[in-house]
Scaffold this motif. Sequence first.
Motif: not given
Lengths: 254, 254
Positions: A220-224, A233, B215-220
């Motif tokens: 899973l890729h979860a982005n803000a 990306f 963070s405005k840019e964060k990825t799980l």
Amino acid sequence: MHSLQFTAESSSNGIRERDFTLGGVPGVLWSPASGAERAPLVLMGHGGGAHKKHPAMAGRAHLLVTGCGFHAAVIDAPGHGDRPRTAHDEREIAELRKAQAAGEPEGPAVVPYNARLAELAVPEYRAALDALQELPEIGAEGPVGYAGIGLGTAIGVPLVAAEPRITAAVFGMMWPDALFEAAKRITVPIEFAVQWDDERIPREAALTLFDAFASKEKTLHANAGEHMELPRFEADSATRFFARHLGRTVTSPA
Amino acid sequence: MHSLQFTAESSSNGIRERDFTLGGVPGVLWSPASGAERAPLVLMGHGGGAHKKHPAMAGRAHLLVTGCGFHAAVIDAPGHGDRPRTAHDEREIAELRKAQAAGEPEGPAVVPYNARLAELAVPEYRAALDALQELPEIGAEGPVGYAGIGLGTAIGVPLVAAEPRITAAVFGMMWPDALFEAAKRITVPIEFAVQWDDERIPREAALTLFDAFASKEKTLHANAGEHMELPRFEADSATRFFARHLGRTVTSPA
């Protein structure tokens, strides 16, 4: 079985682009300009309201062709791109616009409409795969991937569940309601993208769909960010995912 | 301020490895063998029970040095690697072993122990950063990243919250309980790894920590699998994350 007819061809920046039709369904095949060598194929599905050559498709194809030496193919979904809208399409789209204008949840309009499009599109994709595998530069033995976000996931989940030739898939950004049963039948590696702050698809719903896939290898890729803010990306990441699973090294990192 | 003392040096496969001590804390600095040119630095934190040269650290350093031309440095956490264990360490480790043997949740033992280690380690990391930035090949102006999983996250979250020189970070695989307040103060881009089927850290707890970062840019990145099954491709992904944020292109894709 219909056979694939090429209707236009051009080459630019190392990428050969061929438009085709197959039984009235228009598609595009992007390939390495250099290569007669056999290479893996990634089928792709465009998003709702988009079309086969939308920048999201052409951009991912660019990465797959120039980075991995793969082929990438997209067909227009029913009622999209160069295909006519039916009265049913018009009614469904009007429903969606009405929900959007009223600030109501979109799921109740999108889910049944996209499920109907998927019923039509899955056999079209399977026929396209049959025909593309007739080409000597693709062949019937090579590995096949699938990538589609939004409507491309609504079509892709039942497609990958039904189609044993597809051995790796990238999905994301779709309500789960119509997709659980097919997701439970998918065992190939998947990469699944969601937006953490999606204002349309509830976070919990997105996570339950990821959870449903039977794949031993799934990421899973979860982005803000909101629904339309999927970072660029993720297309690079999907390319590397296919390079890992379809068996080529990425030669030109983005 | 203590100054950094190099105690051993070797070069192999394009990587220069220098052991150092700083105020009694042992560390290692990996750098491009070729380069006198100034390059970004990634500080790394090893996992619980591991040490500065654990393969998880050396492997990530390899990718950062040969793929990006970066420097990578790790110091042993208190009670780890070449550092003596105190009576307090021994008691905490005995607590953890007892919980593991009884099949009880590990969080109640790990969380306070790692929080205590972090209190000690954060000033050690900041002193190491001071000293490493004195080296001409690193310098005080260059971008700095931080990467640490498990104990490396327990130390890294309060470190990155306190240290404005660190502008991008990779975390993951730690109970959130002691980290929420620091996470809420972090605004730099982060990549955060969890295991979807982690038998030690509850999924919901892992997701709430990701959610807490400001963070405005964060990825799980959530991967199927248990606690010890973090896929190797996450190290590649972390390398690309640092290449994006610390300003170099990956030159040698893994």
